[in-house]
Write an enzyme that holds these catalytic residues in place. Structure first.
Site, PDB file in Angstrom:
ATOM      1  N   GLU A 181     -36.796  -2.798   1.506  1.00 10.67           N
ATOM      2  CA  GLU A 181     -35.539  -2.913   0.605  1.00 10.67           C
ATOM      3  C   GLU A 181     -34.659  -1.947   0.982  1.00 10.67           C
ATOM      4  OE1 GLU A 181     -36.688  -5.460  -3.571  1.00 10.67           O
ATOM      5  OE2 GLU A 181     -37.690  -3.166  -3.161  1.00 10.67           O
TER       6      GLU A 181
ATOM      7  N   ASP B  66     -14.158   0.342 -20.011  1.00 10.12           N
ATOM      8  CA  ASP B  66     -14.715  -1.073 -20.681  1.00 10.12           C
ATOM      9  C   ASP B  66     -13.869  -1.205 -22.038  1.00 10.12           C
ATOM     10  OD1 ASP B  66     -16.469  -2.983 -21.038  1.00 10.12           O
ATOM     11  OD2 ASP B  66     -18.253  -1.640 -20.746  1.00 10.12           O
ATOM     12  N   MET B  67     -14.035  -2.285 -22.463  1.00  9.68           N
ATOM     13  CA  MET B  67     -13.625  -2.849 -23.767  1.00  9.68           C
ATOM     14  C   MET B  67     -14.688  -3.913 -24.337  1.00  9.68           C
ATOM     15  SD  MET B  67     -11.752  -4.813 -25.989  1.00  9.68           S
ATOM     16  CE  MET B  67     -10.167  -4.738 -27.048  1.00  9.68           C
ATOM     17  N   ASN B  68     -15.532  -3.435 -25.282  1.00 11.79           N
ATOM     18  CA  ASN B  68     -16.507  -4.784 -25.405  1.00 11.79           C
ATOM     19  C   ASN B  68     -16.452  -5.393 -27.049  1.00 11.79           C
ATOM     20  OD1 ASN B  68     -17.984  -4.469 -23.221  1.00 11.79           O
ATOM     21  ND2 ASN B  68     -18.801  -2.488 -24.088  1.00 11.79           N
TER      22      ASN B  68
ATOM     23  N   LYS C 152     -14.691   3.903 -14.960  1.00 16.88           N
ATOM     24  CA  LYS C 152     -14.821   2.621 -15.352  1.00 16.88           C
ATOM     25  C   LYS C 152     -14.426   2.205 -16.856  1.00 16.88           C
ATOM     26  CE  LYS C 152     -18.764  -0.940 -16.044  1.00 16.88           C
ATOM     27  NZ  LYS C 152     -20.108  -1.063 -16.101  1.00 16.88           N
TER      28      LYS C 152
ATOM     29  N   ASP D 163      -7.413 -10.088 -15.824  1.00 14.95           N
ATOM     30  CA  ASP D 163      -6.103 -10.533 -15.866  1.00 14.95           C
ATOM     31  C   ASP D 163      -5.053  -9.827 -15.148  1.00 14.95           C
ATOM     32  OD1 ASP D 163      -4.530  -8.425 -17.684  1.00 14.95           O
ATOM     33  OD2 ASP D 163      -6.235  -9.542 -19.010  1.00 14.95           O
TER      34      ASP D 163
ATOM     35  N   ASP E  32     -22.544   3.946 -19.693  1.00 12.92           N
ATOM     36  CA  ASP E  32     -22.654   4.133 -21.034  1.00 12.92           C
ATOM     37  C   ASP E  32     -23.766   4.996 -21.360  1.00 12.92           C
ATOM     38  OD1 ASP E  32     -22.294   3.951 -23.872  1.00 12.92           O
ATOM     39  OD2 ASP E  32     -22.433   1.834 -23.732  1.00 12.92           O
TER      40      ASP E  32
ATOM     41  N   CYS F  50     -13.071  -3.346 -16.973  1.00  9.58           N
ATOM     42  CA  CYS F  50     -14.057  -4.074 -17.639  1.00  9.58           C
ATOM     43  C   CYS F  50     -14.104  -4.239 -18.953  1.00  9.58           C
ATOM     44  CB  CYS F  50     -15.414  -3.163 -17.478  1.00  9.58           C
ATOM     45  SG  CYS F  50     -16.852  -3.779 -18.021  1.00  9.58           S
TER      46      CYS F  50
ATOM     47  N   ASP G 246     -20.735  -9.453 -16.726  1.00 17.90           N
ATOM     48  CA  ASP G 246     -21.774  -8.520 -16.594  1.00 17.90           C
ATOM     49  C   ASP G 246     -23.136  -9.436 -16.178  1.00 17.90           C
ATOM     50  OD1 ASP G 246     -21.053  -6.419 -17.917  1.00 17.90           O
ATOM     51  OD2 ASP G 246     -21.324  -7.141 -19.768  1.00 17.90           O
TER      52      ASP G 246
HETATM   53  C1  GLA Z   1     -20.511  -3.674 -21.128  1.00 15.72           C
HETATM   54  C2  GLA Z   1     -20.130  -3.654 -19.429  1.00 15.72           C
HETATM   55  C3  GLA Z   1     -21.484  -3.246 -18.903  1.00 15.72           C
HETATM   56  C4  GLA Z   1     -21.696  -1.800 -19.401  1.00 15.72           C
HETATM   57  C5  GLA Z   1     -22.122  -1.883 -20.759  1.00 15.72           C
HETATM   58  C6  GLA Z   1     -22.287  -0.385 -21.258  1.00 15.72           C
HETATM   59  O1  GLA Z   1     -21.340  -4.774 -21.324  1.00 15.72           O
HETATM   60  O2  GLA Z   1     -19.838  -4.796 -19.004  1.00 15.72           O
HETATM   61  O3  GLA Z   1     -21.275  -3.306 -17.288  1.00 15.72           O
HETATM   62  O4  GLA Z   1     -20.980  -0.885 -18.980  1.00 15.72           O
HETATM   63  O5  GLA Z   1     -20.866  -2.332 -21.479  1.00 15.72           O
HETATM   64  O6  GLA Z   1     -22.524  -0.518 -22.890  1.00 15.72           O
END
Ligand code: GLA
Length: 729
Positions: free
Chosen positions: A614, A478-480, A476, A534, A356, A526, A548
């Site tokens: 590391e 996403d849907m938040n 990726k 699902d 993002d 995501c 997350d």
């Molecule tokens: C969600 C996703 C995260 C990240 C943030 C970015 O929370 O699950 O992995 O991509 O959005 O805003």
């Protein structure tokens, strides 16, 4: 009684058609050639609704006979499967058998995802001539996989409107038995908690009314014998191939018979079905195991891997990635991204993913923090590159990243808009919101109206411009936030239930378009982590960011629970920094690496801030993961420590298909003074074969490894991970 029998290799599903045309569920369980109508009983019972054509006969009622697809209006007062209302507002139908047929191949569902492969389809048509209504129950029979899928098509063959208020995808009754329901509840950062509940004489119901399948309950559940365990007992799974509002429920009726069903949430369904049109209820993937939960899970693993997921990366190792979210959040420049990529290339990482904050005015660094986050209140909807922040067009960065030998991936959230965006200024009506009501915001954003083609196309055009402009090989998606205001500015007839369903179809349409244009694109699903984890999404996105929460110890629980219904090949899992950003826990990089390897492996931390030690460990992890990928992703998966238990350690193992190799993973979750020795067991081995442990050189028989296990070294530390390979000799 006429019967319709569906056989898989180890299971049988039998449906009866009685003399009056009622469809009865006769049997689902271990394979049998028998006539299971013998299980039917005809007792004289008072106090029930009897169909009119039974006259004075009170030995049959839809209220106590086992139904295959119970209908409201039939006198069945349990949770029915379908409820239809006519144009006058009257609910109630009388659905009777009309015909059935078997066809080669697997049915598809217009607009909805459906599993595919070598299968037969059985279609049973029920009808109610009064309403000009036909209901087609479709069954996909996957013989070798022991999977039966179901979906339903409802047809209005008349000219008057009908309204659908409930259309379950699958429902059936058990005439006897006592069962537990296993399901997985959770929240953001804490998905997939195992819960096992006795199904008593009340309906137990899980589901979502959020517009997405949700963190709160995963759309997958198991009904099992009360004493069923990992290796024994009868269990039935239902996995819904749908990413919106749903319900899965089980109840015991007054005669202690159990009904199990799954489908779209009826609470949210009020679907106008005009004459001549069809409605499609999504697919449910069912399996039966007589050998406990482990076998049930492995049936699902194979099926989702081979018959649900698709694309170039279905069976190949996905690139090991580094994602910049937990490394930088919004605080990055193009140069910073290149620094991380350069370090990634040195370590053997194969893809850089820009999360993002790369577009519009999103996450601009000079704006006021909101809830501790800088700039997550703006920019969604404006899918053009912020060249000022990135230091030029995205192609510049991608070319440089590619030149380092890495692929490039990009984050999008195409279903969303911020009020503070150019898109919203131009098209406020593209957001789902109710006129005159202030909308509910989630993460300062609104949901776009994906019931409308022009909205989908508008976003698609913006995003494809970016993807076309550079060599972007991964997305990726996403849907938040959840849907609250299901009001479409374009719909003449406002209908809450219709909109949430059509929204999900719109999301699938968007994904279809994306994959049609870029067939080789790898899309990772995501939704604030695992809010849309699902089988519906898995059809489009063969991997999904599971949570997350990237803490290795919490991931043990999340990934173990996910394994009940979903394969390791779908899990997205990354090594992140310590103290962990979600819970502050400190774990060793070995432990973080090992846990993340049981999935699509990656890193999510600032690689430029690592110590040499590391870095060396990460290099070694990458080599190890590549070597073990085949057994991890294609091997049979066994839970050594089942979900839901309070454990001193968590263990799981994979076994190659030929039983010649096993990989045991074990992480201690507690530490004690003067501790007991932990014996790490493996499951699924050949008991008579001798296996050599690659790490210790010791030889054990399969029987001993399965019954006693190997002693783990005592280590004076918390959260220690052990990974042992066993090779047949
Ligand atoms: C969600 C996703 C995260 C990240 C943030 C970015 O929370 O699950 O992995 O991509 O959005 O805003």
């Amino acid at each position: 009684m006429e019967r319709i029998t569906l056989h898989t290799q180890n299971t049988t599903y039998q449906i009866g058609i009685n003399e009056k045309g009622f469809l009865l569920h006769l049997y689902y369980g271990p394979r049998t050639e028998a006539d299971m109508s013998n299980l039917m009983t005809y007792c004289f019972r008072c106090g029930h609704g009897n169909p009119y054509d039974y006259g004075i006969d009170r030995t049959f009622s839809c209220d106590f006979s086992p139904q295959e697809y119970s209908c409201y209006g039939s006198g069945d007062y349990r949770n029915h499967a379908i409820r239809v209302r006519d144009a006058q507002g009257v609910a109630g139908a009388d659905l009777r058998y009309k015909s059935h047929r078997f066809v080669d191949g697997k049915y598809t569902i217009p607009g909805l995802p459906a599993s595919y492969g070598d299968a037969k389809t059985c279609e049973i048509t029920l009808e109610d001539p009064r309403l000009n209504l036909e209901v087609v129950l479709k069954y996909g029979v996957f013989y070798a996989e022991d999977i039966i899928t179901r979906c339903v098509e409802v047809k209005n063959n008349g000219t008057d409107d009908l309204y659908l208020n409930k259309v379950m995808s699958a429902s059936f009754d058990f005439v006897t038995g006592q069962y537990d329901l296993i399901h997985f509840y959770g929240r953001h950062f804490n998905e997939m908690n195992f819960e096992r509940t006795f199904v008593g004489h009340e309906a137990i119901s899980i589901g979502s009314r959020r517009g997405v399948s949700g963190h709160q309950h995963n759309p997958f559940a198991i009904l099992c014998d009360r004493d069923a365990g990992e290796e024994f007992g009868s269990c039935y799974g239902m996995s819904l191939m749908y990413s919106g509002n749903y319900v899965i429920q089980a109840e015991q009726d007054q005669y202690s018979q159990t009904r199990f069903q799954a489908g779209i949430s009826d609470e949210m369904l009020d679907y106008l079905l005009p004459g001549g049109e069809s409605f499609h209820a999504p697919e449910v993937i069912m399996t039966y195991s007589s050998e406990g939960l482990g076998k049930l899970s492995r049936n699902y693993h194979r099926f989702i891997r081979n018959n649900v997921c698709r694309g170039k990366y279905q069976h190949t190792r996905r690139p090991i990635l580094v994602n910049n979210w937990e490394a930088t959040y919004f605080d990055f420049t193009g140069d910073k991204l290149l620094e991380i990529s350069a370090e990634a290339a040195k370590l053997g990482i194969e893809m850089f993913v820009l999360d993002d904050g790369w577009f519009g005015n999103r996450g601009c660094l000079d704006c006021e923090p909101v809830d501790g986050n800088i700039g997550d209140d703006r920019g969604l909807g404006d899918w053009f590159v912020n060249e000022e922040k990135m230091g030029g067009p995205i192609s510049n960065i991608v070319e440089k990243v590619n030149a380092m030998g890495l692929k490039f991936g990009l984050w999008i959230e195409p279903e969303m808009v911020n009020e503070n965006s150019k898109l919203y200024q131009a098209h406020p009506d593209w957001a789902l919101q109710i006129p005159g009501k202030k909308p509910v915001l989630g993460r300062n954003q609104l949901v776009l109206d994906y019931t409308r083609d022009e909205v989908i196309d508008g976003i698609f055009d913006q995003i494809t411009k970016v993807v076309d402009s550079a060599n972007i090989e991964y997305i990726k998606m996403d849907m938040n936030r959840s849907i609250c205001e299901a009001y479409s500015a374009a719909a003449g007839h406002q209908n809450f239930g219709e909109i949430t369903y059509k929204y999900v179809l719109g999301v699938y349409k968007f994904l279809d378009k994306l994959l049609a244009r870029y067939p080789d694109l790898l899309i990772e699903g995501c939704s604030s982590g695992g809010a849309r984890y699902d089988a519906g999404m898995m059809y489009y996105t063969p991997q999904i960011w599971t949570s997350d929460n990237s803490d290795a110890i919490e991931r043990l629980n999340i990934q173990c629970s996910a394994s009940y219904g979903y394969p390791v090949s779908v899990v997205g899992s990354h090594v992140s920094a310590v103290p962990n950003h979600q819970n502050g826990r400190i774990t060793d990089i070995d432990t973080r690496g090992m846990v993340a390897m049981s999935g699509n492996f990656g890193y999510e931390l600032d690689l430029t801030k690592l110590s040499q030690e590391e870095k060396d460990k990460i290099k070694a992890q990458i080599v190890r993961f590549k070597a073990d990928w085949d057994i991890i992703h294609n091997g049979d998966y066994y839970r050594v420590t089942p979900g839901g238990e309070n454990r001193e350690f968590v263990a799981w193992n994979m076994v190659s298909q030929d039983r010649k190799q096993a990989l045991l993973n074990l992480v201690t979750t507690n530490t004690h003074g003067n501790p007991l020795v932990i014996y790490g067991k493996c499951k699924g081995l050949d008991k008579d074969t001798l296996y050599r442990c690659r790490e210790t050189g010791e030889v054990f028989s399969g029987a001993v490894l399965m019954h006693i296990g190997v002693p783990m070294p005592m280590v004076f530390a918390e959260y220690v991970a052990f990974q042992y390979h066993f090779d047949a000799i």
